[in-house]
Scaffold this motif. Structure first.
Motif, PDB file in Angstrom:
ATOM      1  N   TRP A  28      50.261  37.096  38.181  1.00 50.29           N
ATOM      2  CA  TRP A  28      49.312  35.984  38.383  1.00 50.29           C
ATOM      3  C   TRP A  28      49.023  35.806  39.865  1.00 50.29           C
ATOM      4  CZ3 TRP A  28      48.304  31.571  40.922  1.00 50.29           C
ATOM      5  CH2 TRP A  28      47.330  30.720  40.399  1.00 50.29           C
ATOM      6  N   HIS A  29      50.069  35.767  40.681  1.00 47.58           N
ATOM      7  CA  HIS A  29      49.900  35.548  42.121  1.00 47.58           C
ATOM      8  C   HIS A  29      49.203  36.743  42.778  1.00 47.58           C
ATOM      9  CE1 HIS A  29      52.276  31.863  42.111  1.00 47.58           C
ATOM     10  NE2 HIS A  29      53.136  32.482  41.333  1.00 47.58           N
ATOM     11  N   THR A  30      49.551  37.949  42.331  1.00 52.05           N
ATOM     12  CA  THR A  30      48.932  39.138  42.923  1.00 52.05           C
ATOM     13  C   THR A  30      47.453  39.227  42.579  1.00 52.05           C
ATOM     14  OG1 THR A  30      51.031  40.337  42.873  1.00 52.05           O
ATOM     15  CG2 THR A  30      49.022  41.655  43.020  1.00 52.05           C
ATOM     16  N   MET A  31      47.097  38.985  41.331  1.00 52.32           N
ATOM     17  CA  MET A  31      45.693  39.033  40.921  1.00 52.32           C
ATOM     18  C   MET A  31      44.876  37.980  41.658  1.00 52.32           C
ATOM     19  SD  MET A  31      45.055  41.468  38.660  1.00 52.32           S
ATOM     20  CE  MET A  31      43.634  40.917  37.739  1.00 52.32           C
ATOM     21  N   ASN A  32      45.432  36.793  41.783  1.00 49.02           N
ATOM     22  CA  ASN A  32      44.743  35.722  42.500  1.00 49.02           C
ATOM     23  C   ASN A  32      44.526  36.096  43.961  1.00 49.02           C
ATOM     24  OD1 ASN A  32      45.339  32.910  44.225  1.00 49.02           O
ATOM     25  ND2 ASN A  32      43.911  32.670  42.522  1.00 49.02           N
ATOM     26  N   HIS A  33      45.558  36.689  44.568  1.00 46.92           N
ATOM     27  CA  HIS A  33      45.476  37.100  45.971  1.00 46.92           C
ATOM     28  C   HIS A  33      44.449  38.209  46.155  1.00 46.92           C
ATOM     29  CE1 HIS A  33      46.889  37.893  50.046  1.00 46.92           C
ATOM     30  NE2 HIS A  33      47.048  39.168  49.734  1.00 46.92           N
ATOM     31  N   ARG A  34      44.440  39.180  45.262  1.00 48.14           N
ATOM     32  CA  ARG A  34      43.482  40.280  45.361  1.00 48.14           C
ATOM     33  C   ARG A  34      42.051  39.791  45.139  1.00 48.14           C
ATOM     34  NH1 ARG A  34      44.754  45.848  44.470  1.00 48.14           N
ATOM     35  NH2 ARG A  34      46.876  46.287  45.159  1.00 48.14           N
ATOM     36  N   GLY A  45      37.938  40.828  46.654  1.00 49.02           N
ATOM     37  CA  GLY A  45      36.676  40.600  45.949  1.00 49.02           C
ATOM     38  C   GLY A  45      36.399  41.674  44.919  1.00 49.02           C
ATOM     39  N   GLY A  46      35.139  42.047  44.763  1.00 48.81           N
ATOM     40  CA  GLY A  46      34.757  43.127  43.855  1.00 48.81           C
ATOM     41  C   GLY A  46      35.242  42.902  42.442  1.00 48.81           C
ATOM     42  N   GLY A  47      35.770  43.976  41.841  1.00 50.08           N
ATOM     43  CA  GLY A  47      36.245  43.898  40.470  1.00 50.08           C
ATOM     44  C   GLY A  47      37.387  42.914  40.283  1.00 50.08           C
ATOM     45  N   TRP A  48      38.217  42.759  41.315  1.00 46.73           N
ATOM     46  CA  TRP A  48      39.313  41.795  41.223  1.00 46.73           C
ATOM     47  C   TRP A  48      38.773  40.377  41.066  1.00 46.73           C
ATOM     48  CZ3 TRP A  48      43.770  44.116  40.419  1.00 46.73           C
ATOM     49  CH2 TRP A  48      43.972  45.401  40.947  1.00 46.73           C
ATOM     50  N   ALA A  49      37.771  40.031  41.881  1.00 46.36           N
ATOM     51  CA  ALA A  49      37.172  38.702  41.785  1.00 46.36           C
ATOM     52  C   ALA A  49      36.464  38.521  40.441  1.00 46.36           C
ATOM     53  CB  ALA A  49      36.185  38.490  42.936  1.00 46.36           C
ATOM     54  N   ARG A  50      35.826  39.577  39.970  1.00 46.33           N
ATOM     55  CA  ARG A  50      35.136  39.489  38.681  1.00 46.33           C
ATOM     56  C   ARG A  50      36.131  39.221  37.550  1.00 46.33           C
ATOM     57  NH1 ARG A  50      32.745  43.845  39.148  1.00 46.33           N
ATOM     58  NH2 ARG A  50      34.140  45.228  37.970  1.00 46.33           N
ATOM     59  N   MET A  51      37.242  39.948  37.548  1.00 46.97           N
ATOM     60  CA  MET A  51      38.243  39.731  36.502  1.00 46.97           C
ATOM     61  C   MET A  51      38.801  38.312  36.562  1.00 46.97           C
ATOM     62  SD  MET A  51      40.472  43.224  36.049  1.00 46.97           S
ATOM     63  CE  MET A  51      40.862  43.428  37.789  1.00 46.97           C
ATOM     64  N   TRP A  52      39.032  37.834  37.797  1.00 48.49           N
ATOM     65  CA  TRP A  52      39.585  36.482  37.932  1.00 48.49           C
ATOM     66  C   TRP A  52      38.593  35.445  37.417  1.00 48.49           C
ATOM     67  CZ3 TRP A  52      44.469  35.339  38.704  1.00 48.49           C
ATOM     68  CH2 TRP A  52      44.805  33.995  38.927  1.00 48.49           C
ATOM     69  N   SER A  53      37.319  35.625  37.744  1.00 43.20           N
ATOM     70  CA  SER A  53      36.296  34.670  37.282  1.00 43.20           C
ATOM     71  C   SER A  53      36.125  34.722  35.770  1.00 43.20           C
ATOM     72  CB  SER A  53      34.960  34.957  37.964  1.00 43.20           C
ATOM     73  OG  SER A  53      34.408  36.187  37.520  1.00 43.20           O
ATOM     74  N   GLU A  54      36.465  35.866  35.165  1.00 42.61           N
ATOM     75  CA  GLU A  54      36.353  36.005  33.706  1.00 42.61           C
ATOM     76  C   GLU A  54      37.586  35.491  32.971  1.00 42.61           C
ATOM     77  OE1 GLU A  54      35.572  40.150  33.308  1.00 42.61           O
ATOM     78  OE2 GLU A  54      33.442  39.970  33.806  1.00 42.61           O
ATOM     79  N   GLY A  55      38.586  34.989  33.720  1.00 45.90           N
ATOM     80  CA  GLY A  55      39.712  34.324  33.083  1.00 45.90           C
ATOM     81  C   GLY A  55      40.991  35.110  32.971  1.00 45.90           C
ATOM     82  N   VAL A  56      41.154  36.175  33.775  1.00 45.29           N
ATOM     83  CA  VAL A  56      42.375  36.959  33.665  1.00 45.29           C
ATOM     84  C   VAL A  56      43.602  36.128  34.030  1.00 45.29           C
ATOM     85  CG1 VAL A  56      42.325  37.898  36.016  1.00 45.29           C
ATOM     86  CG2 VAL A  56      43.414  39.203  34.181  1.00 45.29           C
ATOM     87  N   ASP A  74      44.141  32.982  33.338  1.00 40.40           N
ATOM     88  CA  ASP A  74      44.528  32.226  32.144  1.00 40.40           C
ATOM     89  C   ASP A  74      45.237  33.123  31.137  1.00 40.40           C
ATOM     90  OD1 ASP A  74      43.408  29.907  33.174  1.00 40.40           O
ATOM     91  OD2 ASP A  74      41.461  30.258  32.209  1.00 40.40           O
ATOM     92  N   LYS A  75      44.760  34.363  30.992  1.00 43.88           N
ATOM     93  CA  LYS A  75      45.395  35.286  30.050  1.00 43.88           C
ATOM     94  C   LYS A  75      46.827  35.608  30.483  1.00 43.88           C
ATOM     95  CE  LYS A  75      41.312  37.521  28.108  1.00 43.88           C
ATOM     96  NZ  LYS A  75      40.619  38.815  27.852  1.00 43.88           N
ATOM     97  N   ILE A  76      47.034  35.754  31.784  1.00 43.21           N
ATOM     98  CA  ILE A  76      48.389  36.024  32.273  1.00 43.21           C
ATOM     99  C   ILE A  76      49.300  34.834  31.979  1.00 43.21           C
ATOM    100  CG2 ILE A  76      49.785  36.445  34.341  1.00 43.21           C
ATOM    101  CD1 ILE A  76      47.350  37.952  35.496  1.00 43.21           C
ATOM    102  N   THR A  77      48.779  33.614  32.158  1.00 41.03           N
ATOM    103  CA  THR A  77      49.556  32.411  31.850  1.00 41.03           C
ATOM    104  C   THR A  77      49.887  32.330  30.370  1.00 41.03           C
ATOM    105  OG1 THR A  77      48.532  31.211  33.698  1.00 41.03           O
ATOM    106  CG2 THR A  77      49.549  29.898  31.970  1.00 41.03           C
ATOM    107  N   HIS A  78      48.902  32.616  29.511  1.00 38.05           N
ATOM    108  CA  HIS A  78      49.155  32.622  28.065  1.00 38.05           C
ATOM    109  C   HIS A  78      50.196  33.687  27.709  1.00 38.05           C
ATOM    110  CE1 HIS A  78      44.686  31.203  27.547  1.00 38.05           C
ATOM    111  NE2 HIS A  78      45.466  30.261  28.039  1.00 38.05           N
ATOM    112  N   ARG A  79      50.093  34.844  28.368  1.00 40.30           N
ATOM    113  CA  ARG A  79      51.038  35.925  28.086  1.00 40.30           C
ATOM    114  C   ARG A  79      52.457  35.522  28.460  1.00 40.30           C
ATOM    115  NH1 ARG A  79      49.658  40.188  31.665  1.00 40.30           N
ATOM    116  NH2 ARG A  79      47.817  40.523  30.363  1.00 40.30           N
ATOM    117  N   GLN A  80      52.594  34.761  29.546  1.00 42.92           N
ATOM    118  CA  GLN A  80      53.926  34.341  29.971  1.00 42.92           C
ATOM    119  C   GLN A  80      54.605  33.515  28.880  1.00 42.92           C
ATOM    120  OE1 GLN A  80      55.173  35.559  32.599  1.00 42.92           O
ATOM    121  NE2 GLN A  80      56.925  34.305  33.219  1.00 42.92           N
TER     122      GLN A  80
END
Length: 269
Positions: free
Chosen positions: A223-229, A234-245, A247-253
């Protein structure tokens, strides 16, 4: 000399933009681990491992050129066969073969450190080899219903074998609540599938005991690494974060903590 030609965009990856096919080659824009990826692929060619692209050089645009591997890849929408247990087991066997082939390469002293936020707790998980660390359905090429090759080594890094199996299970068991999974992967017996993966990889018993604790720790870090990236790259990392990745990591936890004992029991019995 690499030849230029018609560039056909290759879709399906999450973070690598500008990936194209030119004839029988794939051209990849520069990444954060270019030298490591090149050296690993050259080593795999040297030892005769067939389940990875060959490194061909750098083209006039400064992109890595790799061989294009023909076959079947589980893009989106997912094909019906994505949940097939025999295909899943073949992925575990391919990953084990890759890990065995790459282990003699060793861990380079100058291997680039992953881009992570400062302050993450250290893991008690010493690296053993340069792992693939991104064994997603998009990154496995199948032939005749069997996993034939791994592609996209952009996240390769020094890790333990157990951490490779964690990544394998994340995508192929898969790990997480049904509502966050593709429809074809819902309702599966995940402890049973984790056992099949561990057996196919031939994961030793001590690593089976610690696998779920490591999985939970890695998910917390993710969660922290994805948020930091997302914020820094930016780029694909920011896109994934904006699409809710995130939240999915939190649900997975939550799901991992609820299912850890059942999965560990399946791994050991």
């Amino acid at each position: 000399m690499l030849e230029d030609g018609e560039e056909i965009p290759l879709l399906g990856g999450d973070v690598t933009d500008g990936l194209v096919r030119v004839g029988g080659t794939v051209r990849r824009p520069p990444g954060e681990r270019d030298e490591l990826v090149r050296d690993v692929l050259l080593h795999l060619e040297h030892v005769g491992f067939e389940g990875a692209p060959r490194f061909l050089g750098v083209d006039s645009a400064g992109r890595q050129a790799l061989t294009y591997i023909e076959g079947e890849v589980a893009g989106r929408p997912r094909p019906a066969w994505i949940a097939d247990e025999e295909r899943m087991v073949s992925v575990a066997r391919l990953l084990r073969a890759y890990n065995d082939a790459v282990e003699p390469f060793g861990i380079p002293a100058n291997a680039p450190a992953p881009i992570e936020p400062p302050g993450l707790p250290e893991l008690d998980d010493p690296p053993e080899l340069v792992g693939h660390q991104d064994v997603t359905p998009e990154n496995v090429v199948f032939r005749a219903g069997r996993a034939y090759a791994l592609i996209d080594f952009d996240l390769a890094r020094p890790v333990s074998r157990t951490r490779e199996v964690v990544n394998l299970m994340l995508w192929w068991a898969p790990l997480g609540p049904d509502e966050d999974l593709d429809p074809e992967l819902r309702g599966l017996d995940r402890p049973h599938r984790c056992r099949l993966l561990a057996d196919a990889y031939n994961l030793p018993e001590p690593d089976r005991h610690r696998l779920m604790n490591l999985t939970i720790a890695l998910n917390t870090r993710a969660w922290h690494t994805m948020n930091h990236r997302a914020k820094t790259l930016g780029g694909g990392w920011a896109r994934m974060w904006s699409e809710g990745v995130g939240d999915k990591i939190t649900h997975r936890q939550t799901w991992l903590e609820s299912n850890a004992n059942a999965i560990t029991t399946a791994l050991l019995t």
